[in-house]
Design an enzyme around this catalytic site. Sequence first.
Site, PDB file in Angstrom:
ATOM      1  N   ASP A 108       1.195   5.885  -4.359  1.00  0.00           N
ATOM      2  CA  ASP A 108       1.092   5.134  -3.103  1.00  0.00           C
ATOM      3  C   ASP A 108       0.200   3.932  -3.388  1.00  0.00           C
ATOM      4  O   ASP A 108      -0.424   3.843  -4.461  1.00  0.00           O
ATOM      5  CB  ASP A 108       0.494   6.012  -1.993  1.00  0.00           C
ATOM      6  CG  ASP A 108       0.437   5.289  -0.643  1.00  0.00           C
ATOM      7  OD1 ASP A 108       1.360   4.504  -0.356  1.00  0.00           O
ATOM      8  OD2 ASP A 108      -0.538   5.484   0.114  1.00  0.00           O
ATOM      9  N   SER A 109       0.106   3.035  -2.404  1.00  0.00           N
ATOM     10  CA  SER A 109      -0.820   1.909  -2.540  1.00  0.00           C
ATOM     11  C   SER A 109      -2.265   2.389  -2.455  1.00  0.00           C
ATOM     12  O   SER A 109      -3.175   1.666  -2.848  1.00  0.00           O
ATOM     13  CB  SER A 109      -0.558   0.911  -1.418  1.00  0.00           C
ATOM     14  OG  SER A 109      -0.788   1.546  -0.166  1.00  0.00           O
TER      15      SER A 109
ATOM     16  N   GLY B 169       1.946  -3.319   2.568  1.00  0.00           N
ATOM     17  CA  GLY B 169       2.708  -3.757   3.750  1.00  0.00           C
ATOM     18  C   GLY B 169       2.666  -5.245   4.024  1.00  0.00           C
ATOM     19  O   GLY B 169       3.505  -5.767   4.765  1.00  0.00           O
TER      20      GLY B 169
ATOM     21  N   CYS C 266       5.114   6.623  -0.697  1.00  0.00           N
ATOM     22  CA  CYS C 266       4.907   5.290  -0.122  1.00  0.00           C
ATOM     23  C   CYS C 266       6.192   4.847   0.563  1.00  0.00           C
ATOM     24  O   CYS C 266       7.199   4.582  -0.096  1.00  0.00           O
ATOM     25  CB  CYS C 266       4.527   4.302  -1.222  1.00  0.00           C
ATOM     26  SG  CYS C 266       4.381   2.606  -0.621  1.00  0.00           S
TER      27      CYS C 266
ATOM     28  N   THR D  51       6.718   2.069   2.137  1.00  0.00           N
ATOM     29  CA  THR D  51       6.991   0.649   1.901  1.00  0.00           C
ATOM     30  C   THR D  51       7.797   0.474   0.614  1.00  0.00           C
ATOM     31  O   THR D  51       8.721  -0.344   0.553  1.00  0.00           O
ATOM     32  CB  THR D  51       5.657  -0.129   1.832  1.00  0.00           C
ATOM     33  OG1 THR D  51       4.897   0.179   3.009  1.00  0.00           O
ATOM     34  CG2 THR D  51       5.886  -1.617   1.759  1.00  0.00           C
TER      35      THR D  51
ATOM     36  N   GLU E 136      -8.209   2.706   4.568  1.00  0.00           N
ATOM     37  CA  GLU E 136      -8.794   2.454   3.241  1.00  0.00           C
ATOM     38  C   GLU E 136     -10.318   2.265   3.334  1.00  0.00           C
ATOM     39  O   GLU E 136     -11.051   2.589   2.411  1.00  0.00           O
ATOM     40  CB  GLU E 136      -8.138   1.232   2.588  1.00  0.00           C
ATOM     41  CG  GLU E 136      -6.714   1.488   2.113  1.00  0.00           C
ATOM     42  CD  GLU E 136      -6.612   2.479   0.955  1.00  0.00           C
ATOM     43  OE1 GLU E 136      -7.406   2.380   0.005  1.00  0.00           O
ATOM     44  OE2 GLU E 136      -5.730   3.360   1.012  1.00  0.00           O
TER      45      GLU E 136
ATOM     46  N   CYS F  35       4.338   5.589   7.688  1.00  0.00           N
ATOM     47  CA  CYS F  35       3.497   5.110   6.586  1.00  0.00           C
ATOM     48  C   CYS F  35       2.580   6.278   6.288  1.00  0.00           C
ATOM     49  O   CYS F  35       2.033   6.900   7.212  1.00  0.00           O
ATOM     50  CB  CYS F  35       2.693   3.890   7.009  1.00  0.00           C
ATOM     51  SG  CYS F  35       1.324   3.498   5.892  1.00  0.00           S
ATOM     52  N   THR F  36       2.417   6.601   5.022  1.00  0.00           N
ATOM     53  CA  THR F  36       1.697   7.829   4.673  1.00  0.00           C
ATOM     54  C   THR F  36       0.200   7.766   4.988  1.00  0.00           C
ATOM     55  O   THR F  36      -0.469   8.801   4.975  1.00  0.00           O
ATOM     56  CB  THR F  36       1.918   8.177   3.191  1.00  0.00           C
ATOM     57  OG1 THR F  36       1.569   7.032   2.390  1.00  0.00           O
ATOM     58  CG2 THR F  36       3.361   8.558   2.934  1.00  0.00           C
ATOM     59  N   HIS F  37      -0.302   6.589   5.273  1.00  0.00           N
ATOM     60  CA  HIS F  37      -1.698   6.491   5.713  1.00  0.00           C
ATOM     61  C   HIS F  37      -1.878   7.023   7.153  1.00  0.00           C
ATOM     62  O   HIS F  37      -2.969   7.456   7.521  1.00  0.00           O
ATOM     63  CB  HIS F  37      -2.178   5.032   5.692  1.00  0.00           C
ATOM     64  CG  HIS F  37      -2.530   4.503   4.332  1.00  0.00           C
ATOM     65  ND1 HIS F  37      -1.602   4.222   3.370  1.00  0.00           N
ATOM     66  CD2 HIS F  37      -3.745   4.186   3.785  1.00  0.00           C
ATOM     67  CE1 HIS F  37      -2.213   3.748   2.285  1.00  0.00           C
ATOM     68  NE2 HIS F  37      -3.515   3.725   2.514  1.00  0.00           N
TER      69      HIS F  37
HETATM   70  N1  DGL Z   1       1.115   4.193   2.553  1.00  0.00           N
HETATM   71  C1  DGL Z   1       2.153   3.249   2.267  1.00  0.00           C
HETATM   72  C2  DGL Z   1       3.386   3.487   3.076  1.00  0.00           C
HETATM   73  O1  DGL Z   1       3.708   4.639   3.319  1.00  0.00           O
HETATM   74  C3  DGL Z   1       1.735   1.793   2.067  1.00  0.00           C
HETATM   75  C4  DGL Z   1       0.763   1.214   3.030  1.00  0.00           C
HETATM   76  C5  DGL Z   1       0.285  -0.168   2.620  1.00  0.00           C
HETATM   77  O2  DGL Z   1      -0.267  -0.306   1.526  1.00  0.00           O
HETATM   78  O3  DGL Z   1       0.498  -1.124   3.391  1.00  0.00           O
HETATM   79  O4  DGL Z   1       4.098   2.588   3.454  1.00  0.00           O
END
Ligand code: DGL
Length: 254
Positions: A6-7, A39, A69, A71, A147, A178-180
């Site tokens: 992931d990012s 993103g 991720c 994205t 983050e 989004c996994t965050h």
């Molecule tokens: N967590 C990622 C996702 O699921 C990327 C979020 C990001 O870096 O913008 O899209």
Amino acid sequence: MLGLFDSGLGGLTVLQRLRERLPQQDIIFFADQLHVPYGDRTPGELVELLRANVEFLDARAVDAIVMACNTSCATAAREGWPVTKAPILDLIESAAIAVESAGYQRIGVVATAATTATRAYTQKITSRISRAHVFEVAAPALVPLVEAGKLVGEEPRAAVAAVCAQLPPDLDAVLLACTHYPLLDAHFAAALGEGVARIDPAIVHAERAAAIAAHEGFAPGTGSITCITSGDPERFRLAVTNVLGKLPEITFER
Ligand code: DGL
């Protein structure tokens, strides 16, 4: 061994689901914090990052790349997947399966700006459920909050409420695409209220990973977790411990 990337910290929400479902599998997780947030990046940058990240995991001879991720999955939906030795498990496909099996018709999708720009979620869901109405909303403020470790308090509460206010009424469910975002789930629950289900695609994703592991006969490991970041290793170590707890099976690599 399963490979994830992931990012940044969002990958941990997928890692947690995998760990619950496949406790014996070894997991390697790469967080590309040098380039977070994905993103806000251009399609060209995202193609390059996707290629580099899957190559990194493929070179470690993982049995499967379990995408963490959205994205990057949305990028692949538009540009195609890089060729890899390991099979790749698409997170957006898992999300669409989750929506279909629950029978939802009016679905909100909260995702990064790069993800909503591709309309990959709308396409994947409507290809399974032709009568579905999908409403995509970009939430660029949320990943930087996660983050920065701002998971509780007024700032994340207000940011999530502002995103949810852009969704139409009478939704059956909202996808945390989004996994965050599952790390902000309490704020989504408060903003959406009880009548709207929240879907974390990682739950079905982990089920699919378990099915592939069983079908392909992936050798069980010792349940080790290897975490690697392209960013600041000390900050990463703290953040991972904060989310997962201090687990003896986690090792950090540089
Ligand atoms: N967590 C990622 C996702 O699921 C990327 C979020 C990001 O870096 O913008 O899209």
